[in-house]
Write a protein that holds these residues in place. Structure first.
Motif: not given
Length: 353
Positions: A170-190
């Motif tokens: 939904d964020l990419y469809d709204a043109g807000k894809g740059t706001t999405v943080k890449s990597g794990p999405q559950n809070g862990r690091i790497t």
């Protein structure tokens, strides 16, 4: 491997040209290859064209082939072989690649594909109604520890749930894809455990600078404490002389006159032994007896078997023999006794009187 074809002619643009930034980048890529090998730059140049247009067009393949001086068929071979090149139009805002290999499949990649089917299109490589999104299933993307995951452009989104992937779409469809943080999405690091690190919690064990600093501090403290220890400690009595070193024992070495075991031949050697004395102290070798040497154990001697081969050895089948030598002796005598065809009363081989 599925067949990969170019998009329909109705979707192909009439021409292609790099923009100023990508044209400069293309020249830099070509310079990285030795003279006469510039055609190897077709792979990065096709990626530049895909990043500029969103997909690889027929016009782009032909333009890059002309730039590198190679036949069109060679450029088509590269573009249709590698699955990293999109040969059909994809979403203008995002093309979602869902990993479907075993680790991600076991962690729920099928549920992620169902989200793409419901929010984008039922089939792969088809855009949504607005033409902004598309998706496909791909092979391993190299984040198996954080499965399941997807890749959008050059960024990976890992540790996904169907609900989180729906939010990202939904964020990419709204043109807000740059706001999405890449990597794990559950809070862990790497790729560390979800509950946090269990080992290497301190940098002291892994940083050389920290270890060196602690070593210098410990050395300095030992030097400062040394004078005080010398004053407080009583004077020790005279130390007893150290015992003389014990030479290695030769008890287990065999006593023979072999060169390898002679103590007189060690270099350097303090022992000098005459050859006669060495030989006298050696164990003599047993006398040779042909009869005893040819005699086996009683158990072997009792076995009934032929010990000697036949004196008349058979000739090999491939040995050459004259035709007359191949006739058996009895047959040869009978042939000699027959009368000659020229003279019925004269035996064969005898001269007439």
């Amino acid at each position: 491997m599925s067949v990969r074809r170019l998009a329909e002619a109705s979707l192909q643009p009439a021409s292609f040209a790099f923009n100023r930034a990508n044209a400069a980048a293309a020249k830099q890529w070509i310079k990285k290859y030795p003279k006469g090998r510039e055609q190897s730059a077709i792979i990065p140049l096709l990626m530049l064209a895909q990043e500029q247009e969103g997909w690889v067009t027929k016009a782009a393949i032909e333009a890059i082939s002309d730039m590198l001086g190679m036949p069109y068929i060679r450029g088509l071979e590269v573009a249709t072989f590698y699955t990293q090149y999109q040969l059909n139009p994809v979403g203008s805002r995002a093309h979602i690649q869902v990993c479907g290999t075993t680790p991600c499949m076991l962690r729920g990649s099928e549920a992620l594909m169902d989200v793409c089917r419901s929010k984008i299109h039922h089939d792969q490589f088809h855009t949504n109604d607005k033409g902004t999104l598309s998706w496909e299933e791909v092979e391993c993307l190299g984040a198996c520890v954080n499965a399941p995951m997807v890749m959008i452009f050059k960024d990976t989104y890992e540790d996904l749930t169907p609900e989180r992937l729906a939010e990202i779409i939904d964020l990419y469809d709204a043109g807000k894809g740059t706001t999405v943080k890449s990597g794990p999405q559950n809070g862990r690091i790497t790729s560390e455990p979800a509950s946090g690190l269990t080992t290497l919690k301190s940098e002291k064990a892994i940083l050389k600078a920290t270890r060196d600093r602690e070593t210098r501090a410990a050395t300095k403290a030992a030097k400062e404490a040394a004078p005080a220890a010398d004053v407080a400690a009583p004077v020790p009595p005279a130390a007893a002389p150290a015992p003389a070193p014990v030479a290695p024992s030769n008890a287990s070495k065999p006593k023979t006159d072999a060169v390898e075991t002679s103590s007189a031949l060690k270099s350097p050697s303090a022992t000098k032994v005459a050859p006669a004395a060495e030989k006298a102290a050696s164990v003599a070798a047993p006398l040779h007896s042909a009869a005893n040497a040819n005699k086996a154990e009683p158990q072997v001697e009792d076995v009934s078997k032929q010990r000697k081969g036949s004196k008349n050895k058979a000739e090999p089948a491939s040995a050459f023999k004259a035709p007359e030598a191949k006739v058996k002796p009895a047959k040869a005598a009978a042939e000699a006794a027959k009368p000659s065809p020229g003279n019925g009363s004269r035996p064969t081989g005898k001269k007439p009187v």
